[in-house]
Design a protein around this motif. Structure first.
Motif, PDB file in Angstrom:
ATOM      1  N   LEU A 236      86.355  74.480  10.541  1.00  0.00           N
ATOM      2  CA  LEU A 236      85.382  75.284  11.284  1.00  0.00           C
ATOM      3  C   LEU A 236      86.013  75.851  12.553  1.00  0.00           C
ATOM      4  CD1 LEU A 236      82.427  76.235  11.678  1.00  0.00           C
ATOM      5  CD2 LEU A 236      81.997  74.047  12.831  1.00  0.00           C
ATOM      6  N   ARG A 237      86.714  75.004  13.304  1.00  0.00           N
ATOM      7  CA  ARG A 237      87.330  75.443  14.557  1.00  0.00           C
ATOM      8  C   ARG A 237      88.401  76.505  14.294  1.00  0.00           C
ATOM      9  NH1 ARG A 237      90.158  70.843  17.864  1.00  0.00           N
ATOM     10  NH2 ARG A 237      88.000  70.126  17.946  1.00  0.00           N
ATOM     11  N   ARG A 238      89.245  76.267  13.302  1.00  0.00           N
ATOM     12  CA  ARG A 238      90.308  77.218  13.017  1.00  0.00           C
ATOM     13  C   ARG A 238      89.752  78.585  12.603  1.00  0.00           C
ATOM     14  NH1 ARG A 238      93.835  72.812   9.561  1.00  0.00           N
ATOM     15  NH2 ARG A 238      95.107  72.017  11.301  1.00  0.00           N
ATOM     16  N   SER A 239      88.718  78.570  11.796  1.00  0.00           N
ATOM     17  CA  SER A 239      88.126  79.833  11.358  1.00  0.00           C
ATOM     18  C   SER A 239      87.568  80.614  12.540  1.00  0.00           C
ATOM     19  CB  SER A 239      87.011  79.555  10.340  1.00  0.00           C
ATOM     20  OG  SER A 239      87.520  78.898   9.194  1.00  0.00           O
ATOM     21  N   LEU A 240      86.928  79.914  13.470  1.00  0.00           N
ATOM     22  CA  LEU A 240      86.363  80.567  14.654  1.00  0.00           C
ATOM     23  C   LEU A 240      87.459  81.186  15.525  1.00  0.00           C
ATOM     24  CD1 LEU A 240      83.607  78.019  15.739  1.00  0.00           C
ATOM     25  CD2 LEU A 240      83.240  80.429  15.196  1.00  0.00           C
ATOM     26  N   VAL A 241      88.523  80.459  15.755  1.00  0.00           N
ATOM     27  CA  VAL A 241      89.588  80.954  16.628  1.00  0.00           C
ATOM     28  C   VAL A 241      90.280  82.164  16.014  1.00  0.00           C
ATOM     29  CG1 VAL A 241      91.826  80.397  17.634  1.00  0.00           C
ATOM     30  CG2 VAL A 241      89.959  78.747  17.765  1.00  0.00           C
ATOM     31  N   VAL A 242      90.626  82.082  14.742  1.00  0.00           N
ATOM     32  CA  VAL A 242      91.361  83.177  14.099  1.00  0.00           C
ATOM     33  C   VAL A 242      90.494  84.425  14.001  1.00  0.00           C
ATOM     34  CG1 VAL A 242      92.429  83.931  11.939  1.00  0.00           C
ATOM     35  CG2 VAL A 242      92.898  81.631  12.830  1.00  0.00           C
ATOM     36  N   ALA A 243      89.268  84.281  13.523  1.00  0.00           N
ATOM     37  CA  ALA A 243      88.390  85.448  13.393  1.00  0.00           C
ATOM     38  C   ALA A 243      88.044  86.027  14.762  1.00  0.00           C
ATOM     39  CB  ALA A 243      87.117  85.063  12.639  1.00  0.00           C
ATOM     40  N   GLY A 244      87.847  85.159  15.768  1.00  0.00           N
ATOM     41  CA  GLY A 244      87.506  85.635  17.105  1.00  0.00           C
ATOM     42  C   GLY A 244      88.620  86.432  17.750  1.00  0.00           C
ATOM     43  N   ALA A 245      89.850  85.957  17.624  1.00  0.00           N
ATOM     44  CA  ALA A 245      90.979  86.660  18.232  1.00  0.00           C
ATOM     45  C   ALA A 245      91.194  88.023  17.587  1.00  0.00           C
ATOM     46  CB  ALA A 245      92.242  85.808  18.101  1.00  0.00           C
TER      47      ALA A 245
ATOM     48  N   TRP B 176      95.198  79.105  16.073  1.00  0.00           N
ATOM     49  CA  TRP B 176      95.626  80.483  15.842  1.00  0.00           C
ATOM     50  C   TRP B 176      96.875  80.529  14.955  1.00  0.00           C
ATOM     51  CZ3 TRP B 176      94.591  85.398  15.769  1.00  0.00           C
ATOM     52  CH2 TRP B 176      95.604  86.350  15.845  1.00  0.00           C
ATOM     53  N   ARG B 177      97.764  79.573  15.115  1.00  0.00           N
ATOM     54  CA  ARG B 177      99.027  79.571  14.372  1.00  0.00           C
ATOM     55  C   ARG B 177      98.903  78.958  12.973  1.00  0.00           C
ATOM     56  NH1 ARG B 177     102.250  77.116  19.569  1.00  0.00           N
ATOM     57  NH2 ARG B 177     102.505  79.067  20.750  1.00  0.00           N
ATOM     58  N   HIS B 178      97.706  78.495  12.614  1.00  0.00           N
ATOM     59  CA  HIS B 178      97.544  77.836  11.319  1.00  0.00           C
ATOM     60  C   HIS B 178      97.570  78.891  10.207  1.00  0.00           C
ATOM     61  CE1 HIS B 178      95.351  75.404   8.184  1.00  0.00           C
ATOM     62  NE2 HIS B 178      96.257  74.545   8.613  1.00  0.00           N
ATOM     63  N   THR B 179      98.684  78.983   9.519  1.00  0.00           N
ATOM     64  CA  THR B 179      98.902  80.047   8.532  1.00  0.00           C
ATOM     65  C   THR B 179      97.883  80.038   7.391  1.00  0.00           C
ATOM     66  OG1 THR B 179     101.271  80.037   9.039  1.00  0.00           O
ATOM     67  CG2 THR B 179     100.600  81.073   6.974  1.00  0.00           C
ATOM     68  N   PRO B 180      97.522  78.879   6.808  1.00  0.00           N
ATOM     69  CA  PRO B 180      96.524  78.913   5.729  1.00  0.00           C
ATOM     70  C   PRO B 180      95.185  79.522   6.173  1.00  0.00           C
ATOM     71  CG  PRO B 180      97.666  76.807   5.723  1.00  0.00           C
ATOM     72  CD  PRO B 180      98.099  77.513   6.965  1.00  0.00           C
ATOM     73  N   THR B 181      94.763  79.241   7.417  1.00  0.00           N
ATOM     74  CA  THR B 181      93.513  79.819   7.904  1.00  0.00           C
ATOM     75  C   THR B 181      93.645  81.333   8.076  1.00  0.00           C
ATOM     76  OG1 THR B 181      92.944  77.755   9.028  1.00  0.00           O
ATOM     77  CG2 THR B 181      91.763  79.731   9.711  1.00  0.00           C
ATOM     78  N   GLN B 182      94.792  81.754   8.618  1.00  0.00           N
ATOM     79  CA  GLN B 182      95.028  83.196   8.746  1.00  0.00           C
ATOM     80  C   GLN B 182      94.913  83.871   7.382  1.00  0.00           C
ATOM     81  OE1 GLN B 182      95.620  85.214  11.309  1.00  0.00           O
ATOM     82  NE2 GLN B 182      96.169  83.904  13.043  1.00  0.00           N
ATOM     83  N   ARG B 183      95.505  83.255   6.380  1.00  0.00           N
ATOM     84  CA  ARG B 183      95.453  83.841   5.034  1.00  0.00           C
ATOM     85  C   ARG B 183      94.031  83.863   4.485  1.00  0.00           C
ATOM     86  NH1 ARG B 183     100.743  80.632   2.633  1.00  0.00           N
ATOM     87  NH2 ARG B 183     102.334  81.984   3.577  1.00  0.00           N
ATOM     88  N   LYS B 184      93.284  82.773   4.701  1.00  0.00           N
ATOM     89  CA  LYS B 184      91.900  82.725   4.202  1.00  0.00           C
ATOM     90  C   LYS B 184      91.028  83.776   4.884  1.00  0.00           C
ATOM     91  CE  LYS B 184      91.792  77.796   2.973  1.00  0.00           C
ATOM     92  NZ  LYS B 184      91.188  76.474   3.320  1.00  0.00           N
ATOM     93  N   VAL B 185      91.206  83.891   6.208  1.00  0.00           N
ATOM     94  CA  VAL B 185      90.399  84.873   6.943  1.00  0.00           C
ATOM     95  C   VAL B 185      90.666  86.273   6.415  1.00  0.00           C
ATOM     96  CG1 VAL B 185      90.130  86.014   9.182  1.00  0.00           C
ATOM     97  CG2 VAL B 185      90.110  83.516   9.043  1.00  0.00           C
ATOM     98  N   TRP B 186      91.938  86.629   6.263  1.00  0.00           N
ATOM     99  CA  TRP B 186      92.241  88.000   5.845  1.00  0.00           C
ATOM    100  C   TRP B 186      92.011  88.226   4.353  1.00  0.00           C
ATOM    101  CZ3 TRP B 186      92.022  91.922   8.739  1.00  0.00           C
ATOM    102  CH2 TRP B 186      92.265  91.788  10.109  1.00  0.00           C
ATOM    103  N   ALA B 187      92.086  87.163   3.553  1.00  0.00           N
ATOM    104  CA  ALA B 187      91.745  87.322   2.134  1.00  0.00           C
ATOM    105  C   ALA B 187      90.291  87.732   1.971  1.00  0.00           C
ATOM    106  CB  ALA B 187      92.011  86.017   1.381  1.00  0.00           C
ATOM    107  N   LEU B 188      89.446  87.268   2.881  1.00  0.00           N
ATOM    108  CA  LEU B 188      88.032  87.660   2.862  1.00  0.00           C
ATOM    109  C   LEU B 188      87.770  88.899   3.708  1.00  0.00           C
ATOM    110  CD1 LEU B 188      86.420  84.123   3.219  1.00  0.00           C
ATOM    111  CD2 LEU B 188      86.276  85.598   1.215  1.00  0.00           C
ATOM    112  N   ALA B 189      88.387  88.952   4.892  1.00  0.00           N
ATOM    113  CA  ALA B 189      88.073  90.029   5.832  1.00  0.00           C
ATOM    114  C   ALA B 189      88.593  91.382   5.368  1.00  0.00           C
ATOM    115  CB  ALA B 189      88.638  89.695   7.214  1.00  0.00           C
ATOM    116  N   ALA B 190      89.796  91.435   4.823  1.00  0.00           N
ATOM    117  CA  ALA B 190      90.376  92.729   4.453  1.00  0.00           C
ATOM    118  C   ALA B 190      89.528  93.482   3.421  1.00  0.00           C
ATOM    119  CB  ALA B 190      91.807  92.544   3.945  1.00  0.00           C
TER     120      ALA B 190
END
Length: 446
Positions: free
Chosen positions: A313-322, A8-22
């Motif tokens: 894969l794991r990081r993407s699942l946790v960030v998007a799921g939360a 959840w705290r992995h900043t690059p994954t957070q950025r990747k998720v929101w770069a696509l999700a937003a």
């Protein structure tokens, strides 16, 4: 627990998720917003059967195109995995195959659409006024069918290349044109229900042409060439067709549920079907917003699987799921506390408004129940594991149908209870499949 917190705290994954999700959330929300504008414009016309005609005719068209949703979902998974391998040739092959399938299926569907709509309307037994307007609306919408299916393939392919701005540009173009022409045709030119359909057709073709133009920049980032000889071999088509077949069956089962909700609501009267249409518009709004995170998960999981990166894969699942869970809670509170304002914006027909308000609690529950199915769909699509998606949907349908039949005596309450149960079963069965694959460490073998 520490592994989840680290992910959840992995900043690059957070950025990747929101770069696509937003961008996908914005573009996805624009789709039901257009439906809400359609509903609001027609909802302020004098008769309930006009609003009901848009709901019924729109559901008939949606039944056709949404079961073709595999054109987007299947294309996303294969394009994402090809991008993860940096395989430009495979990306070109997936794009061409998606477009060929889209246009071919549009022609095939157009042949059978009118007879199928006749049978569906006979099953619904609507009033004469609603029947005539719904038929006219549906037949006009068919002129946009090739553009709609081609856009599915284009959006899925662009998203698979982790380009969320392309789908955003396409959907915003479609929806802004649709809304503008809606207001012009219905309120300005007084074309009524047919004006809504004509606006949609023009907008759909505009979006498809823009999507074709947008593929140029994406292809430039992944050099390669298309081997035309490969496309003449069955082996080149079999993986995509197999995945698309399973997603088609899954989508058909899902649309059957929405169709049965409309059928049962129509049998309960014009006011009931109109009120249910308003509530389903709210659910659609929720689904499209939450699907933005699911779409991001499709692209990121597919890319991670193509690169064989378990940690990504794991990081993407946790960030998007939360984030999906937090968003679903927000939607539930919105409908619970502000649902009256939502309904009031869509119609000023007193009977329709009163009935919709009575059933708002079901709409508030649904985001919390359905969010897991949206999220897990993203995982399975990115992994191109469509068979599990298909089976989960069929199991949920097989369990929910008898329940719906038993609850018929409760009228519209029984209908909504059965629908909530179906969505809960869908999430639970998908979760069971995901858990089993994780225990077997089978995701990388997709």
């Amino acid at each position: 627990m520490s592994a989840l917190l680290d992910a959840w705290r992995h900043t690059p994954t957070q950025r990747k998720v929101w770069a696509l999700a937003a961008p996908m959330i914005l573009s996805n929300l624009s789709v039901p917003m257009v439906a809400l504008v359609d509903t609001a414009v027609v909802g302020h016309l004098p008769h309930a059967h006009q609003l009901g005609a848009v709901a019924v005719g729109g559901n008939l068209y949606t039944l056709l195109v949404w079961v073709m949703g595999f054109l987007r979902m299947g294309t996303t998974g294969f394009a994402a995995q090809a991008a993860g391998r940096t395989d430009g040739g495979a990306l070109r092959q997936v794009l061409l195959q998606g477009l060929v399938l889209g246009v071919g299926l549009a022609v095939l569907l157009a042949v059978f659409a009118v007879p199928l709509s006749d049978a569906a309307l006979r099953l619904m037994r609507p009033s004469a006024e609603l029947d005539a307007l719904a038929r006219e609306f549906f037949q006009v919408r068919l002129f946009g069918l090739p553009a709609t299916l081609a856009s599915y393939a284009l959006i899925g392919w662009l998203l698979g290349t982790q380009n969320a701005r392309g789908p955003l540009a396409m959907l915003l173009t479609v929806n802004l044109i649709n809304v503008s022409l809606d207001l012009l045709f219905v309120l300005g030119l007084e074309w009524g229900v047919v004006g809504v359909a004509r606006a949609a057709v023009i907008a759909e073709w505009s979006g498809a042409l823009l999507g074709l133009w947008l593929t140029r920049s994406a292809l430039a980032r992944y050099p390669g060439h298309l081997e035309r000889a490969v496309l003449r071999r069955w082996a080149a088509w079999r993986p995509l067709l197999t995945v698309n077949r399973d997603i088609f069956i899954r989508s058909l089962a899902l649309q059957l549920v929405f169709f049965l909700v409309t059928v049962q609501g129509t049998r309960l009267g014009d006011t009931t079907v109109a009120a249910n249409a308003l509530l389903l518009s709210g659910l659609t709004l929720t689904a499209y917003a939450l699907d933005g995170l699911a779409h991001a998960l499709e692209a990121l999981c597919g890319h991670a699987l193509g690169a064989r990166d378990r940690m990504a894969l794991r990081r993407s699942l946790v960030v998007a799921g939360a984030w999906s869970l937090l968003a679903s809670v927000g939607f539930a509170l919105f409908f619970l506390l502000g649902g009256g304002i939502f309904v009031g914006l869509l119609t000023d027909i007193a009977a329709v408004r009163e009935m919709a308000l009575a059933f708002l609690p079901y709409l508030a529950i649904l985001p919390l129940v359905a969010v897991w199915s949206y999220l897990l769909d993203g995982l399975f699509i990115g992994a191109t594991r469509a068979r599990e998606m298909r089976n989960a949907m069929l199991i949920a349908l097989a369990l929910a149908l008898p329940l719906g039949w038993l609850l018929q005596g409760l009228g519209n309450h029984g209908l909504w209870l059965a629908f909530v149960a179906f969505m809960a079963l869908r999430s639970a069965v998908l979760g069971a499949y995901a858990w089993r694959l994780t225990q077997r460490d089978a995701w990388m073998g997709a």
